[in-house]
Design a protein around this motif. Sequence first.
Motif, PDB file in Angstrom:
ATOM      1  N   UNK A  48       3.272   0.428   3.122  1.00 26.43           N
ATOM      2  CA  UNK A  48       2.714  -0.524   4.061  1.00 26.43           C
ATOM      3  C   UNK A  48       2.522  -1.826   3.306  1.00 26.43           C
TER       4      UNK A  48
ATOM      5  N   UNK B  37      -0.077  -7.392   8.216  1.00 23.61           N
ATOM      6  CA  UNK B  37      -0.003  -6.003   7.767  1.00 23.61           C
ATOM      7  C   UNK B  37       1.132  -5.337   8.504  1.00 23.61           C
TER       8      UNK B  37
ATOM      9  N   UNK C 143       0.934  -5.616   2.768  1.00 19.68           N
ATOM     10  CA  UNK C 143      -0.190  -6.493   3.116  1.00 19.68           C
ATOM     11  C   UNK C 143       0.081  -7.857   2.484  1.00 19.68           C
TER      12      UNK C 143
ATOM     13  N   UNK D  91       0.864  -1.175   0.000  1.00 18.01           N
ATOM     14  CA  UNK D  91       0.000   0.000   0.000  1.00 18.01           C
ATOM     15  C   UNK D  91       0.902   1.227   0.000  1.00 18.01           C
TER      16      UNK D  91
ATOM     17  N   UNK E 108      -9.140  -1.695  12.104  1.00 19.47           N
ATOM     18  CA  UNK E 108      -7.766  -1.539  11.634  1.00 19.47           C
ATOM     19  C   UNK E 108      -7.008  -0.561  12.530  1.00 19.47           C
TER      20      UNK E 108
ATOM     21  N   UNK F 210     -12.146   3.102   4.341  1.00 18.59           N
ATOM     22  CA  UNK F 210     -11.176   2.051   4.643  1.00 18.59           C
ATOM     23  C   UNK F 210      -9.753   2.536   4.373  1.00 18.59           C
TER      24      UNK F 210
ATOM     25  N   UNK G 122      -6.588   2.759   6.903  1.00 21.42           N
ATOM     26  CA  UNK G 122      -5.295   2.156   6.574  1.00 21.42           C
ATOM     27  C   UNK G 122      -4.168   3.179   6.695  1.00 21.42           C
TER      28      UNK G 122
ATOM     29  N   UNK H  43       7.341  -3.596  12.712  1.00 22.19           N
ATOM     30  CA  UNK H  43       5.983  -3.411  13.236  1.00 22.19           C
ATOM     31  C   UNK H  43       4.998  -4.179  12.357  1.00 22.19           C
ATOM     32  N   UNK H  44       4.437  -5.241  12.891  1.00 27.19           N
ATOM     33  CA  UNK H  44       3.506  -6.045  12.111  1.00 27.19           C
ATOM     34  C   UNK H  44       2.255  -6.343  12.917  1.00 27.19           C
ATOM     35  N   UNK H  45       1.158  -6.452  12.229  1.00 24.33           N
ATOM     36  CA  UNK H  45      -0.075  -6.933  12.833  1.00 24.33           C
ATOM     37  C   UNK H  45      -0.418  -8.234  12.134  1.00 24.33           C
TER      38      UNK H  45
ATOM     39  N   UNK I 163     -14.754  -9.979   5.752  1.00 22.35           N
ATOM     40  CA  UNK I 163     -16.171  -9.816   6.072  1.00 22.35           C
ATOM     41  C   UNK I 163     -16.878 -11.159   5.941  1.00 22.35           C
TER      42      UNK I 163
ATOM     43  N   UNK J 154     -21.474  -5.668   6.105  1.00 23.85           N
ATOM     44  CA  UNK J 154     -20.641  -4.473   6.157  1.00 23.85           C
ATOM     45  C   UNK J 154     -20.500  -3.798   4.795  1.00 23.85           C
TER      46      UNK J 154
ATOM     47  N   UNK K 118      -3.539   3.650  10.370  1.00 21.99           N
ATOM     48  CA  UNK K 118      -2.813   2.471  10.852  1.00 21.99           C
ATOM     49  C   UNK K 118      -1.341   2.578  10.499  1.00 21.99           C
TER      50      UNK K 118
ATOM     51  N   UNK L  79       5.035  -2.850   8.488  1.00 18.02           N
ATOM     52  CA  UNK L  79       6.197  -2.231   7.872  1.00 18.02           C
ATOM     53  C   UNK L  79       7.371  -2.502   8.800  1.00 18.02           C
TER      54      UNK L  79
ATOM     55  N   UNK M  84      -7.299  -6.276   3.893  1.00 14.87           N
ATOM     56  CA  UNK M  84      -7.056  -6.061   5.316  1.00 14.87           C
ATOM     57  C   UNK M  84      -8.236  -6.429   6.204  1.00 14.87           C
ATOM     58  N   UNK M  85      -9.381  -6.699   5.631  1.00 10.67           N
ATOM     59  CA  UNK M  85     -10.560  -7.038   6.429  1.00 10.67           C
ATOM     60  C   UNK M  85     -11.219  -8.270   5.825  1.00 10.67           C
TER      61      UNK M  85
ATOM     62  N   UNK N 293     -22.508   0.088   9.442  1.00  4.06           N
ATOM     63  CA  UNK N 293     -21.728  -1.156   9.454  1.00  4.06           C
ATOM     64  C   UNK N 293     -20.406  -0.992   8.706  1.00  4.06           C
ATOM     65  N   UNK N 294     -20.485  -0.306   7.556  1.00  2.00           N
ATOM     66  CA  UNK N 294     -19.290  -0.149   6.717  1.00  2.00           C
ATOM     67  C   UNK N 294     -18.174   0.560   7.464  1.00  2.00           C
TER      68      UNK N 294
ATOM     69  N   UNK O  41     -11.632  -7.955   1.896  1.00  2.00           N
ATOM     70  CA  UNK O  41     -11.864  -6.609   1.364  1.00  2.00           C
ATOM     71  C   UNK O  41     -10.604  -5.772   1.502  1.00  2.00           C
ATOM     72  N   UNK O  42     -10.145  -5.231   0.404  1.00  2.00           N
ATOM     73  CA  UNK O  42      -8.926  -4.413   0.368  1.00  2.00           C
ATOM     74  C   UNK O  42      -7.759  -5.094   1.084  1.00  2.00           C
TER      75      UNK O  42
ATOM     76  N   UNK P 259      -3.018 -11.433  11.933  1.00  2.00           N
ATOM     77  CA  UNK P 259      -4.328 -11.948  12.336  1.00  2.00           C
ATOM     78  C   UNK P 259      -4.550 -13.300  11.676  1.00  2.00           C
TER      79      UNK P 259
END
Lengths: 247, 452
Positions: free
Chosen positions: A119, A134, A121, A108, B277, B167, B171, A139-141, A183, A213, B174, A136, A180-181, B269-270, A177-178, A143
């Motif tokens: 960033x 996710x 992903x 990203x 994040x 979103x 990001x 520093x990472x997340x 749904x 969502x 984040x 850099x 990073x999420x 919701x969106x 979605x993108x 899931x």
Amino acid sequence: MWHPFQIMPGEIAVSEPLKTAAKPSAHCRLTYGERVIRWFLRETDQEGHLLPNVDERTGLVIEKRTVDHFLELQVRHQKDLGVPHILEGTMQARRNDWRSPLSWDFEQKFIGARGIRNFRETGHWNSGQARLVSGRGQQEIVRTEAVDSLTCLYTLLADFPTHVEPYPRSYETSVLEDLSIINRGALLHAPPPRVREHPMARGLRGYVVDYPANFPIEFWVNEHGAVIYVCFGPNRALFLQSIEELS
Amino acid sequence: MNSSNPKMVSRRDFIKTCAMAGAGTAVSPWSQGQGPSIIRRRKPNLLLLSTDQWHPDAFSYLGCPYVATPQSDRIAAQGVDFRCSYASNPICTPARASWLTGRMSSEHRAVGGGSRIREDLVDFGQWFGAHGYETVHIGKWHVSGRDPARSFQVFAGAHPSGQYSDQSRSELARSYLLDRNRDKPFLMHLAMMNPHDICQVSMLPTMKGNIAWNGTEELPALPENYYRRPEESEVFKARIRRSERRSPHSTWDELDWQLYRWMYFRYCNMVDATLGLVLDALEASGEAENTLLVYTSDHGEGNGHHGLATKAFLYEESARVPFSVVWPDRLPANARDDRTLISGIDLMPTFCAAAGIPTPGNLPGIDFLKEHRADAPSREYVVAEAAAGGNMVRSQRYKYIQYDGDPLVQFFDLTEDPGETTNLANRPELSGLVQTHAEMLVEFKERLDSQS
């Protein structure tokens, strides 16, 4: 009313030759424009409806290679937020009913006055587990989620599973979605009859991916399997701009 | 503004002092009087996480069956949910300018329609930047007359469609949280756009027979006060209920309103989904323990209550806002405060107090955390102004509304009638209370005048 086909038809209309384009070949580049309503103007049309002010956004480019039962995608998706936000990378997917992404590696980029903020992903999905990373540098997340079934906008655009029959059955999956999420609770079903009868849908078959969502996302696919329109509720849509063969 | 008042800081003085501080030639005068203990203590990060146009009760954790808000629920579970919080003026521009300056809209003058914020007022980007903070604004701005790129050290704007850009905003936030320079504490305003996209839906005519709805999900019921409405002033009807922007609503039937509500909840919701994040990044950064997080909205949303959509009026659904505050080890988790009356003008003084820095002079707001911790509330009421002309006074139990140029007063008992369906203004037994609230409004306005 309350659908992009009626609110911004001129801005997303696809020419007839492209709308009836042959099935994308195994190696091709798909380019989609993106249109988003900024606001409604004070002027009205002949029926007294307020006119939308539609923004032309950059959209996305997908280069697809089909190898047996797998897809290899190279994706560049740009959003314009005041600073450009670019999502660019590669994705491998299985040509199953949901065109499930198996692994991905994207960067990203936010390009601002103070330079570029990067960033990364990455992630993969197998054996019912999705792992999203996710970050850099240090520093990472990370899931990890149990996900029985997975799909993604990019894989559906590249190779929509037209053999799946949403009329009248529904199928359930999760949507990445993108990148990073995830749904959950997405259902595939048919669009409402009124939309199917709209002139812009003529010659196309509609499929709706609906999860809480988002608005129900409509994929309009021609008889050869090319996705012509993607409608994300009333105010946002993607539309096919070109299909190019790749050697 | 009277710059001869020693407690007031003009923008000219402010810029001059910034330059001095930046050159390292002098200690900021605002730090004078601070105790060494405050200076030595690690300053908290300040994170204002705002949505736009969120109805104050539209959350799963509050029992709303039509939304799925796991991330908002997560925030509420980590801190205190303040249930009596109000916009200073329930439309975007004035409410946001009040956050930024700690001033009512009649003071900062950015009331929408292209009006510009007073140039001489300091905003919290400038103020905290001059007090050792790295200041960040990501997302919606919507305050004419002030360049956010000059007020905040890090600024990234936004597209006005939340569905398109929220979103990405999360990001970007984040990315900042995980990769920032940690020499300084941060003050970040992450300003999400949704569920404001519903404004576009509100400008569409009836879908009669053309419904883009496939019936796979039950549409939300209409609220009780869609049908039961109080007496309203002619001024209110002319300026709000029949305003040009609301003209499409005259074509709507109940099904249109139900679909509007369904779409509104989807927008909620969106944006909620994207907040995770930011929360994940804050935790992963290791800075959550030292961060004061305020999660709120600039104003509410009519959402069919009183037969109204969007905002700008002074009923609860428009003027009251969600307001959750998380500050680990300093505030309890999973708590609810139904007592503290909060206004958007309180953000600036509260942030200043939390950071241990002075407050710009003569602000009308209060430190709401101090009020929350007090044995008894010191604030008797809050006032909200309406851009269409009018005021609201909310006390612990009652609410008084009067629109300019109209003699009709609305007076509601929010304990007995939270939906504001019965106007009690003409009840003889309540005439004293009505008068008291009118006097509160006069007193508040006089206080503003004397301070400005």
